[in-house]
Design a protein around this motif. Sequence first.
Motif, PDB file in Angstrom:
ATOM      1  N   MET A   5       0.854  -1.164   0.000  1.00  0.00           N
ATOM      2  CA  MET A   5       0.000   0.000   0.000  1.00  0.00           C
ATOM      3  C   MET A   5       0.906   1.235   0.000  1.00  0.00           C
ATOM      4  O   MET A   5       1.745   1.382   0.881  1.00  0.00           O
ATOM      5  CB  MET A   5      -0.901  -0.017   1.232  1.00  0.00           C
ATOM      6  N   PHE A   6       0.717   2.078  -0.997  1.00  0.00           N
ATOM      7  CA  PHE A   6       1.503   3.299  -1.125  1.00  0.00           C
ATOM      8  C   PHE A   6       0.777   4.436  -0.408  1.00  0.00           C
ATOM      9  O   PHE A   6      -0.432   4.624  -0.598  1.00  0.00           O
ATOM     10  CB  PHE A   6       1.702   3.647  -2.603  1.00  0.00           C
ATOM     11  N   ILE A   7       1.525   5.185   0.397  1.00  0.00           N
ATOM     12  CA  ILE A   7       0.943   6.229   1.226  1.00  0.00           C
ATOM     13  C   ILE A   7       1.677   7.544   0.998  1.00  0.00           C
ATOM     14  O   ILE A   7       2.908   7.609   1.127  1.00  0.00           O
ATOM     15  CB  ILE A   7       1.054   5.874   2.729  1.00  0.00           C
ATOM     16  N   CYS A   8       0.921   8.600   0.669  1.00  0.00           N
ATOM     17  CA  CYS A   8       1.486   9.945   0.638  1.00  0.00           C
ATOM     18  C   CYS A   8       0.480  10.878   1.313  1.00  0.00           C
ATOM     19  O   CYS A   8      -0.354  10.420   2.097  1.00  0.00           O
ATOM     20  CB  CYS A   8       1.854  10.379  -0.782  1.00  0.00           C
ATOM     21  N   LEU A  26      -2.658  10.396   3.725  1.00  0.00           N
ATOM     22  CA  LEU A  26      -2.799  10.726   5.137  1.00  0.00           C
ATOM     23  C   LEU A  26      -3.770  11.880   5.352  1.00  0.00           C
ATOM     24  O   LEU A  26      -4.375  12.006   6.405  1.00  0.00           O
ATOM     25  CB  LEU A  26      -1.428  11.059   5.739  1.00  0.00           C
ATOM     26  N   ALA A  27      -3.898  12.740   4.330  1.00  0.00           N
ATOM     27  CA  ALA A  27      -4.817  13.873   4.416  1.00  0.00           C
ATOM     28  C   ALA A  27      -5.657  13.956   3.142  1.00  0.00           C
ATOM     29  O   ALA A  27      -5.948  15.038   2.642  1.00  0.00           O
ATOM     30  CB  ALA A  27      -4.034  15.166   4.628  1.00  0.00           C
ATOM     31  N   LEU A  33       2.309   7.199   9.998  1.00  0.00           N
ATOM     32  CA  LEU A  33       1.736   5.854   9.895  1.00  0.00           C
ATOM     33  C   LEU A  33       1.985   5.058  11.170  1.00  0.00           C
ATOM     34  O   LEU A  33       1.075   4.405  11.681  1.00  0.00           O
ATOM     35  CB  LEU A  33       2.335   5.108   8.697  1.00  0.00           C
ATOM     36  N   GLU A  34       3.208   5.128  11.679  1.00  0.00           N
ATOM     37  CA  GLU A  34       3.513   4.426  12.928  1.00  0.00           C
ATOM     38  C   GLU A  34       2.637   4.940  14.068  1.00  0.00           C
ATOM     39  O   GLU A  34       2.144   4.154  14.878  1.00  0.00           O
ATOM     40  CB  GLU A  34       4.988   4.590  13.287  1.00  0.00           C
TER      41      GLU A  34
END
Length: 149
Positions: free
Chosen positions: A1-4, A30-31, A83-84
């Motif tokens: 899963m790619f997260i920006c 994240l937003a 994320l953590e």
Amino acid sequence: MFICKGNICRSAYADMRTRSLNLPSASAGLAADPGTPADPRASSTARKRGIDLSPHRSNTLTTLGVQAGDLLIAFEPGHAKELERRLDGRNDVQFTLLGLWHTSGTWAYIQDPYGLSEDYFAHCFNRIDNGLERLLAAWQDARKAPLKP
């Protein structure tokens, strides 16, 4: 899963690039504002690389859901830290930064191209492609390796 951050540029491209290789993938921001299409410059730059971002719609971690065994791939150290924080106590997922997989040195940051030129998008997507090549090769090698007791 790619997260920006917004899930309309980097993670959208990395997700669709990975899917174009017939590999499982997802992306979130994240937003992110759920349901937002990819940025027009991201779409234009991706199209020149043979990747169609038109089906993409942004997701959040909440709308997408994080499953046991997921590999969460961030583009900036701040994303990984967030994320953590959000997944505190989850020891059934793993985190990495895509830039750390780059073949010509490591890049802790793959900067957000949002609002910048198509030339910068091309530069950013080059870094994403390079990191993906090495990460996916390592993932496929790991899947072939025999399990050790």
